[in-house]
Design a protein around this motif. Structure first.
Motif, PDB file in Angstrom:
ATOM      1  N   VAL A  72      -6.145 -87.464 -27.637  1.00 28.26           N
ATOM      2  CA  VAL A  72      -7.470 -87.457 -28.265  1.00 28.26           C
ATOM      3  C   VAL A  72      -8.451 -88.304 -27.455  1.00 28.26           C
ATOM      4  O   VAL A  72      -9.584 -87.887 -27.169  1.00 28.26           O
ATOM      5  CB  VAL A  72      -7.387 -87.977 -29.712  1.00 28.26           C
ATOM      6  N   ILE A  73      -8.014 -89.501 -27.059  1.00 26.92           N
ATOM      7  CA  ILE A  73      -8.890 -90.388 -26.289  1.00 26.92           C
ATOM      8  C   ILE A  73      -9.303 -89.720 -24.982  1.00 26.92           C
ATOM      9  O   ILE A  73     -10.477 -89.755 -24.583  1.00 26.92           O
ATOM     10  CB  ILE A  73      -8.176 -91.725 -26.010  1.00 26.92           C
ATOM     11  N   ALA A  74      -8.341 -89.079 -24.304  1.00 25.92           N
ATOM     12  CA  ALA A  74      -8.634 -88.459 -23.009  1.00 25.92           C
ATOM     13  C   ALA A  74      -9.563 -87.265 -23.136  1.00 25.92           C
ATOM     14  O   ALA A  74     -10.265 -86.924 -22.177  1.00 25.92           O
ATOM     15  CB  ALA A  74      -7.331 -88.046 -22.331  1.00 25.92           C
ATOM     16  N   ASP A  75      -9.569 -86.598 -24.295  1.00 28.66           N
ATOM     17  CA  ASP A  75     -10.496 -85.491 -24.497  1.00 28.66           C
ATOM     18  C   ASP A  75     -11.867 -85.947 -24.988  1.00 28.66           C
ATOM     19  O   ASP A  75     -12.853 -85.231 -24.854  1.00 28.66           O
ATOM     20  CB  ASP A  75      -9.913 -84.484 -25.508  1.00 28.66           C
ATOM     21  N   ARG A  76     -11.950 -87.144 -25.562  1.00 30.54           N
ATOM     22  CA  ARG A  76     -13.224 -87.636 -26.089  1.00 30.54           C
ATOM     23  C   ARG A  76     -14.048 -88.378 -25.034  1.00 30.54           C
ATOM     24  O   ARG A  76     -15.269 -88.393 -25.110  1.00 30.54           O
ATOM     25  CB  ARG A  76     -12.962 -88.598 -27.255  1.00 30.54           C
ATOM     26  N   MET A  77     -13.383 -89.017 -24.083  1.00 32.19           N
ATOM     27  CA  MET A  77     -14.072 -89.895 -23.138  1.00 32.19           C
ATOM     28  C   MET A  77     -13.925 -89.361 -21.715  1.00 32.19           C
ATOM     29  O   MET A  77     -13.066 -88.525 -21.445  1.00 32.19           O
ATOM     30  CB  MET A  77     -13.473 -91.310 -23.229  1.00 32.19           C
ATOM     31  N   PRO A 218     -19.007 -80.203 -30.447  1.00 26.38           N
ATOM     32  CA  PRO A 218     -19.572 -80.492 -31.752  1.00 26.38           C
ATOM     33  C   PRO A 218     -18.510 -80.573 -32.832  1.00 26.38           C
ATOM     34  O   PRO A 218     -17.441 -79.994 -32.727  1.00 26.38           O
ATOM     35  CB  PRO A 218     -20.485 -79.275 -31.992  1.00 26.38           C
ATOM     36  N   GLY A 219     -18.820 -81.288 -33.891  1.00 25.85           N
ATOM     37  CA  GLY A 219     -18.003 -81.274 -35.089  1.00 25.85           C
ATOM     38  C   GLY A 219     -16.793 -82.178 -35.061  1.00 25.85           C
ATOM     39  O   GLY A 219     -15.924 -82.055 -35.904  1.00 25.85           O
ATOM     40  N   ARG A 220     -16.686 -83.083 -34.102  1.00 21.75           N
ATOM     41  CA  ARG A 220     -15.547 -83.985 -34.072  1.00 21.75           C
ATOM     42  C   ARG A 220     -15.896 -85.265 -34.817  1.00 21.75           C
ATOM     43  O   ARG A 220     -16.777 -86.008 -34.405  1.00 21.75           O
ATOM     44  CB  ARG A 220     -15.161 -84.305 -32.629  1.00 21.75           C
ATOM     45  N   HIS A 221     -15.171 -85.510 -35.918  1.00 25.95           N
ATOM     46  CA  HIS A 221     -15.507 -86.659 -36.737  1.00 25.95           C
ATOM     47  C   HIS A 221     -14.343 -87.635 -36.885  1.00 25.95           C
ATOM     48  O   HIS A 221     -14.551 -88.764 -37.257  1.00 25.95           O
ATOM     49  CB  HIS A 221     -15.956 -86.196 -38.134  1.00 25.95           C
ATOM     50  N   SER A 222     -13.118 -87.194 -36.634  1.00 32.13           N
ATOM     51  CA  SER A 222     -11.978 -88.076 -36.836  1.00 32.13           C
ATOM     52  C   SER A 222     -10.875 -87.712 -35.863  1.00 32.13           C
ATOM     53  O   SER A 222     -10.844 -86.612 -35.306  1.00 32.13           O
ATOM     54  CB  SER A 222     -11.445 -87.950 -38.272  1.00 32.13           C
ATOM     55  N   VAL A 223      -9.947 -88.666 -35.691  1.00 29.87           N
ATOM     56  CA  VAL A 223      -8.779 -88.414 -34.840  1.00 29.87           C
ATOM     57  C   VAL A 223      -7.954 -87.274 -35.409  1.00 29.87           C
ATOM     58  O   VAL A 223      -7.466 -86.400 -34.674  1.00 29.87           O
ATOM     59  CB  VAL A 223      -7.941 -89.702 -34.717  1.00 29.87           C
ATOM     60  N   ARG A 362      -5.234 -83.128 -25.213  1.00 29.60           N
ATOM     61  CA  ARG A 362      -4.528 -83.102 -26.494  1.00 29.60           C
ATOM     62  C   ARG A 362      -3.356 -82.135 -26.454  1.00 29.60           C
ATOM     63  O   ARG A 362      -2.254 -82.441 -26.928  1.00 29.60           O
ATOM     64  CB  ARG A 362      -5.487 -82.712 -27.621  1.00 29.60           C
ATOM     65  N   VAL A 363      -3.567 -80.951 -25.876  1.00 29.30           N
ATOM     66  CA  VAL A 363      -2.470 -79.986 -25.753  1.00 29.30           C
ATOM     67  C   VAL A 363      -1.362 -80.560 -24.881  1.00 29.30           C
ATOM     68  O   VAL A 363      -0.170 -80.398 -25.167  1.00 29.30           O
ATOM     69  CB  VAL A 363      -2.998 -78.652 -25.184  1.00 29.30           C
ATOM     70  N   SER A 364      -1.733 -81.260 -23.816  1.00 30.75           N
ATOM     71  CA  SER A 364      -0.744 -81.897 -22.959  1.00 30.75           C
ATOM     72  C   SER A 364       0.057 -82.948 -23.712  1.00 30.75           C
ATOM     73  O   SER A 364       1.258 -83.120 -23.481  1.00 30.75           O
ATOM     74  CB  SER A 364      -1.445 -82.541 -21.755  1.00 30.75           C
ATOM     75  N   SER A 365      -0.587 -83.653 -24.639  1.00 31.33           N
ATOM     76  CA  SER A 365       0.146 -84.657 -25.419  1.00 31.33           C
ATOM     77  C   SER A 365       1.149 -83.997 -26.357  1.00 31.33           C
ATOM     78  O   SER A 365       2.257 -84.510 -26.556  1.00 31.33           O
ATOM     79  CB  SER A 365      -0.832 -85.543 -26.192  1.00 31.33           C
ATOM     80  N   TYR A 366       0.804 -82.841 -26.943  1.00 31.78           N
ATOM     81  CA  TYR A 366       1.769 -82.105 -27.755  1.00 31.78           C
ATOM     82  C   TYR A 366       2.922 -81.603 -26.887  1.00 31.78           C
ATOM     83  O   TYR A 366       4.097 -81.609 -27.310  1.00 31.78           O
ATOM     84  CB  TYR A 366       1.096 -80.921 -28.448  1.00 31.78           C
TER      85      TYR A 366
END
Length: 430
Positions: A72-77, A218-223, A362-366
């Motif tokens: 999540v962090i890597a996709d947000r920043m 758009p639309g990202r509000h939470s982890v 995120r897909v890579s983390s899964y």
């Protein structure tokens, strides 16, 4: 036709060169760390194998626990900043461990906290590394970039295993951990020098924006919302979740064979640590050779070809179980190294081509979480299994599991049918 001269032209790209230098140096630090940490902890007054187990578990558990958050962090920043932070956290963790070992102030909770920081750094770095490559190179150069990065990492692993052991013997585990910390610091500085802009030919985000993971979707509000979105991307691709399910079983068998059963057979039948070192060296040479193969091939069905290449990886476990001569087992380990590196490069490239850039980490983390989740089970059951049925029979069982997992994956239409886009003329950006 692809040429090595064209491959080497990748180094005209400043950002790619900095990324490869950072990964090569960081991998060298990672390769130093296991020997230094193990012998540094075991050399402490009153330390036992349990002490080492606690420290290693304190590192491993946060890696699993924080892997999805790292995605999540890597996709947000911006991913170069996330990668820089991960390398800096690794440096801080290993400097802390080194200072404790060198000063003699080594309470187990403090060692565990420092090890946990290293585990969190790994959880942040892994999904970031998959996502940052399309940020640096265009889509038609992804496979070349993945192969060159893997080549640098493989050389670093070999060098680090040899140099790390020598450093521990000559100056001690604490100073070897200082060396690791310095390498992570250098890697962080190299990543900080990178300047990422949108790469021509790289896949844009769903909203048409930059693929650099800047949190502009758009639309990202939470982890949790981000994790649900990443899960939808993951589960919607049959080829992806089938191979991850395959690897959850395959890695369990490989962990059992590499971590416990192989060394047992080497000790009992092949002469001990020297024989096992020769087998690991054969695997390492095979991994380097696999990079050169992967640089040349451009399969139209990459996941099918990658899965077929995994089938011969059962060979060294079968040969160990059959008490084959050492030279034959070393050759089988080299085959495994070739197969695993070809698979890894084709897999990473396909993920980077097929997954939207804003969800790639995120897909890579899964992918990482699913592939590795049964590995500890393999380590735990290998010892009792060796006692009950013998290590040779258990190794033959591991080989059978590897083969069955490959054939099961090949039943999937998604694995067999995924095709790459029509090949485009490769470009290099300077």
């Amino acid at each position: 036709m692809h040429s090595y001269r064209r491959d080497l032209a990748m180094f005209r790209d400043r950002s790619f060169t900095l990324l490869m230098a950072a990964r090569t140096v960081s991998t060298l630090g990672i390769s130093f760390a296991p020997v230094a940490l193990a012998f540094g902890v075991l050399g402490l007054p009153g330390a036992t194998a349990t002490t080492l187990s606690v420290v290693l578990a304190a590192e491993a558990l946060p890696t699993v626990a924080f892997m999805l958050v790292g995605g999540v962090i890597a996709d947000r920043m911006p991913r170069n900043r996330v990668m820089m932070g991960g390398e800096a956290l690794n440096a801080a963790a290993f400097f802390s461990l080194a200072v404790m070992l060198l000063t003699g102030w080594t309470p187990l909770p403090a060692l565990a906290v420092a090890a946990a920081a290293a585990g969190i750094a790994t959880a942040v770095l892994y999904p970031t590394l998959t996502g940052i490559i399309p940020d640096v190179v265009p889509a038609d150069r992804l496979q070349t970039a993945n192969a060159l990065l893997r080549l640098g990492e493989n050389f670093s692993r070999i060098t680090g295993l040899v140099a790390g052991g020598a450093t521990v013997v000559l100056i001690g585990g604490g100073w070897a951990l200082i060396v690791s910390g310095v390498m992570f610091t250098v890697a962080a500085v190299l990543v900080a020098a990178m300047r990422l802009t949108q790469v021509e030919g790289s896949p844009p985000g769903k909203d048409g924006g930059s693929p650099l993971g800047k949190g502009n979707a758009p639309g990202r509000h939470s982890v949790l919302a981000d994790l649900r979105e990443g899960w939808r991307e993951f589960i919607s691709r049959q080829w992806l979740w089938v191979i991850v399910a395959q690897f959850s079983v395959l890695v369990m068998a490989v962990q059992a064979a590499h971590g416990v059963l192989g060394p047992l057979v080497a000790k009992e039948n092949l002469g001990g640590a020297g024989a096992w070192t020769a087998i690991l060296a054969g695997e390492a040479v095979g991994m380097i050779a696999g990079v050169f193969v992967a640089l040349r091939i451009r399969p139209r069905r990459p996941i099918l070809v990658a899965t077929l290449f995994l089938i011969p990886s059962a060979l060294p476990y079968l040969l160990l179980g059959l008490n084959a001569p050492l030279w034959m087992i070393v050759a089988g380990a080299a085959v495994l190294g070739v197969c695993f590196d070809i698979f890894g490069i084709l897999w990473s490239t396909t993920m980077q081509r097929e997954i939207p850039a804003e969800a790639l980490s995120r897909v890579s983390s899964y992918d990482a979480l699913g592939s590795l989740m049964f590995g500890p089970i393999g380590l735990l059951v290998a010892g009792p299994l060796a006692i009950v049925i013998g290590p040779e029979n258990a190794l033959i069982g591991c080989a059978a599991i590897v083969l069955l997992s490959c054939f099961a994956a090949l039943l999937s239409p998604g694995v067999r049918g995924l095709r790459t886009p029509e090949p485009a003329r490769e470009t290099v950006h300077s």
